[in-house]
Design an enzyme around this catalytic site. Structure first.
Site, PDB file in Angstrom:
ATOM      1  N   GLY A 345       0.828  -1.198   0.000  1.00  0.00           N
ATOM      2  CA  GLY A 345       0.000   0.000   0.000  1.00  0.00           C
ATOM      3  C   GLY A 345       0.860   1.245   0.000  1.00  0.00           C
ATOM      4  O   GLY A 345       2.093   1.182  -0.071  1.00  0.00           O
ATOM      5  N   CYS A 346       0.227   2.399   0.102  1.00  0.00           N
ATOM      6  CA  CYS A 346       0.975   3.658   0.027  1.00  0.00           C
ATOM      7  C   CYS A 346       1.839   3.891   1.260  1.00  0.00           C
ATOM      8  O   CYS A 346       2.768   4.695   1.235  1.00  0.00           O
ATOM      9  CB  CYS A 346       0.031   4.832  -0.191  1.00  0.00           C
ATOM     10  SG  CYS A 346      -1.182   5.059   1.113  1.00  0.00           S
ATOM     11  N   THR A 347       1.549   3.184   2.360  1.00  0.00           N
ATOM     12  CA  THR A 347       2.349   3.369   3.577  1.00  0.00           C
ATOM     13  C   THR A 347       3.185   2.147   3.940  1.00  0.00           C
ATOM     14  O   THR A 347       3.866   2.144   4.953  1.00  0.00           O
ATOM     15  CB  THR A 347       1.439   3.709   4.773  1.00  0.00           C
ATOM     16  OG1 THR A 347       0.475   2.662   4.947  1.00  0.00           O
ATOM     17  CG2 THR A 347       0.717   5.027   4.554  1.00  0.00           C
TER      18      THR A 347
END
Length: 373
Positions: A345-347
């Site tokens: 994911g983006c994190t």
């Protein structure tokens, strides 16, 4: 404000439609921008799309909807061939796919491809960096750099990465190793080299690359607004079906325009053809054996085989899992009959499960110690 944005979007689409009808766009790459979710608002993203129109692409702006709907629209346009690529602030790439960012270095004004900046190409850090080197070469070549020079950021694992890459080179895979501008030279790039840019492709892990991207794109603005460069780049890897490039929620219009320009370069450079050719060349030089040699030193010997449950649609994300434990977390869910997939994911790393099983899966992973309470 929302009504104004929708009017601008409608006008932009009208202008694009006219161009397509008259043929004035010709074979220019069509690149979509998912404009929702920015910290700077949709108007800023739309400005980036308008700027990109003068940089060799036909922009398609997706806005005025929520993120889930925008993602569905983008995916549908990619699948139908209506667009050649897309730029988004968030996209879940599978393990094995990572993005190659592109920045302008302050000391020279030259482009630097940072391999990689989001996603993860392998769960083992050194193996990932070896793959990242190949991904960086792919992105640079598809963007028009004929024989990109390669440097390795001087971080943990760099020497193992060099040994692996030199083994590939000795067996026939072409890698143009660079030299540091520091007095002692060598392929390892220090912080000075990042600024001076003696290479085209800088190899690192995704988390380090992400930090470098943020620094080099926003050091003149104090960090809240990314003003320079071409964004976090395209997802590259054997499992990359479509051309999707990433920008940050902090990216401003100039970076958004740069990302769309970058996408256009990749389309014109036939990125899929380059990807297949480079992966094939690396495999012919023994990439699989090189990677196995790396991972056999870090992976425990023979854990029990786990049957994979029937496949389900997986859209619910469980985050907070260490990258080194990601495969084990997926196996823990398979053991109890819950189908799961790993992703990024983006994190950071995520486990993907069916929405209906999200709560149960998260509880299992928490009890097993993969996720903190």
């Amino acid at each position: 404000m929302e009504a104004t944005i929708k009017k601008i979007i409608a006008k932009t689409f009208d202008e694009m439609a006219t161009g397509l009808e008259t043929g004035s766009f010709g074979g220019v790459p069509k690149i979509a921008l998912m404009g929702v979710g920015s910290e700077h608002g949709e108007a800023e993203m739309l400005e980036g799309a308008k700027m990109a129109a003068s940089r060799g692409v036909v922009p398609h702006f997706i806005g005025g909807v929520d993120e889930a709907e925008a993602m569905q629209i983008m995916e549908k346009m990619l699948a139908s061939g209506e667009i050649d690529g897309a730029v988004a602030m968030h996209y879940t790439f599978p393990i094995g796919v990572a993005t190659v960012g592109k920045v302008i270095t302050p000391a020279t004004g030259r482009s630097l491809y940072i391999a990689t900046t989001t996603g993860t190409s392998a769960t083992d850090r050194v193996a990932a960096m070896v793959r990242n080197a190949i991904y960086g070469i792919i992105a640079a070549k598809a963007s028009g750099v004929e024989n990109p020079s390669v440097g390795i950021l001087n971080i943990d694992g760099a020497r193992q990465v060099e040994r692996a890459l030199r083994e590939l080179a000795d067996k026939g895979y072409n890698i143009n190793f660079t030299q540091s501008k520091r007095a002692d030279g060598g392929v390892f790039m220090r912080g000075n080299d990042v600024l001076n840019n003696p290479c085209d492709v800088l190899v690192c892990d995704s988390l380090t690359g992400n930090v470098l991207m943020k620094l080099l794109s926003s050091y003149t603005t104090g960090g809240s607004y990314e003003a320079m460069g071409f964004g976090y780049g395209p997802g590259i890897g054997e499992a990359a079906d479509n051309l999707v490039l990433i920008v940050s929620r902090a990216s401003g219009a100039p970076v958004v325009a740069g990302a769309m320009e970058y996408a256009g370069q990749l389309v014109r450079g036939d990125w899929r053809k380059v990807l297949k050719a480079e992966i094939a060349a690396a495999q012919a030089a023994g990439l699989r054996a090189v990677l196995e040699k790396i991972t056999e030193k870090t992976v425990p010997v023979a854990s029990e085989a786990v049957a994979v449950p029937p496949k389900e649609i997986v859209t619910a994300e469980i985050s907070g899992i260490e990258i080194t434990e990601l495969d084990d977390a997926v196996s823990a869910l398979w053991k109890v009959g819950i189908y799961a997939e790993s992703g990024m994911g983006c994190t950071g790393p995520i486990v993907l499960v069916n929405e209906a099983r999200h709560e149960a899966a998260e509880k299992i992973l928490t009890e097993a110690g993969f996720v903190s309470e």
